[in-house]
Design an enzyme around this catalytic site. Sequence first.
Site, mmCIF file in Angstrom:
data_model
loop_
_atom_site.group_PDB
_atom_site.id
_atom_site.type_symbol
_atom_site.label_atom_id
_atom_site.label_comp_id
_atom_site.label_asym_id
_atom_site.label_seq_id
_atom_site.Cartn_x
_atom_site.Cartn_y
_atom_site.Cartn_z
ATOM 1 N N GLN A 72 0.827 -1.212 0.000
ATOM 2 C CA GLN A 72 0.000 0.000 0.000
ATOM 3 C C GLN A 72 0.860 1.260 0.000
ATOM 4 O OE1 GLN A 72 -0.427 -2.619 1.976
ATOM 5 N NE2 GLN A 72 -2.562 -3.002 2.479
ATOM 6 N N ASP A 109 -6.369 1.101 12.528
ATOM 7 C CA ASP A 109 -7.582 0.360 12.153
ATOM 8 C C ASP A 109 -8.517 0.190 13.333
ATOM 9 O OD1 ASP A 109 -5.340 -0.498 10.190
ATOM 10 O OD2 ASP A 109 -7.264 -0.857 9.214
HETATM 11 O O1 MRU Z 1 -5.250 -3.740 4.833
HETATM 12 P P1 MRU Z 1 -5.526 -2.281 4.668
HETATM 13 O O2 MRU Z 1 -4.874 -1.688 3.462
HETATM 14 O O3 MRU Z 1 -7.008 -1.977 4.740
HETATM 15 O O4 MRU Z 1 -4.844 -1.603 5.934
HETATM 16 C C1 MRU Z 1 -4.919 -0.210 6.078
HETATM 17 C C2 MRU Z 1 -4.161 0.313 7.230
HETATM 18 O O5 MRU Z 1 -3.598 -0.403 8.019
HETATM 19 C C3 MRU Z 1 -4.212 1.803 7.433
HETATM 20 O O6 MRU Z 1 -3.025 2.274 7.979
HETATM 21 C C4 MRU Z 1 -5.369 2.135 8.388
HETATM 22 O O7 MRU Z 1 -6.577 1.598 7.899
HETATM 23 C C5 MRU Z 1 -5.533 3.564 8.640
HETATM 24 S S1 MRU Z 1 -6.002 4.388 7.209
HETATM 25 C C6 MRU Z 1 -6.663 5.870 7.494
#
Ligand code: MRU
Length: 348
Positions: free
Chosen positions: A198, A239
């Site tokens: 990401q 999260d």
């Molecule tokens: O697996 P993902 O891409 O959904 O994980 C996203 C993250 O860990 C982000 O850092 C988190 O959701 C915060 S985003 C504002």
Amino acid sequence: MIRTVFWENDSVRMIDQKALPHAEKVLTFKDYRKVAGAIRDLTVRGAPAIGVAAALGIALGALKSPAKNKTQLKADFNRICKEFSRTRPTARNLFWAIERMKKHFSGLLEDREIDPAALRWALVEEAVRIGEEDIEANRRMGQFGKKFVPDNAGVLTHCNAGALATAGYGTALGVLRAAWESGKRFHVFADETRPVLQGARLTCWELMREKIPATLITDNMAGFLMNQGRVKAVFVGADRIAANGDAANKIGTYSLAVLAKENKVPFYIAAPFSTIDLSLRSGKDIPIEMRPDEEVTGLNKARTAPAGVGVFNPAFDVTPNRYITAIITDRGVAKKPFSRSLKKLSDK
Ligand code: MRU
């Protein structure tokens, strides 16, 4: 402005994050099951964006439901909510958004005169509102957090906590955006964020669009950079945050936090209140999603590990509160002890 997930022409529309950075595609969904699938397969990802996508998906499901009366619509609505609650377990925002849609639906049902069509459209309006409020919350976080961004220095971020992880603007990247808009100048080191990249695919794409200087590093380079004094602060999203401030975020965040403490680099989390779960006493209670082996055994469908190797692939880890300098929320900044400061902000 990047609009990650939104309502348009009786459909849910979203940027295809699996296609970025190679292609900028906006997908259109007319079936709520496909929206749930898009959350599961990371077409839309990032805790707040998942919440908004679920709310819009629930509204889409209700709008397209063949229910002929309110009793049938209620049964359909509950079934759809359950389906969304099974998409990804860690992001608090998902459950927060489902609870909010449920509460709104119950409130609407109190009006005995309301007909099923009005109910359906009121759900669409609520889901759209959740998206708009998310952007406003991010902008507020930006204003609260920008003072922590050092001028003329390097900062580091992990995963993508930008516009793409929210309805727009971003949490941790929102704070950096706000600091940039206020005239501060800095350089962002972006962890590539294995296994799904990401950071490399999404954070770098966002920063380059905004012309904020960015340098991509692999995750295992962060310690060396910090040790060289080239990182003056770390900004990440979350999260789910427990009542004591322990924070679940993308796998690798905990290692970064330990490295930051060792190198005396402040470590900031930026997250809206919809990420905070005061029902959990500590991070030990946060459910951690396990992802498919293939994310680790290969890259872009090319195999990088021997067939049949055992794999451990948790999507998130938990950073204990002692490593966190401050939690930047949409209601203000929480400092230690977080149990007290988060509670105080939640009462606001
Ligand atoms: O697996 P993902 O891409 O959904 O994980 C996203 C993250 O860990 C982000 O850092 C988190 O959701 C915060 S985003 C504002």
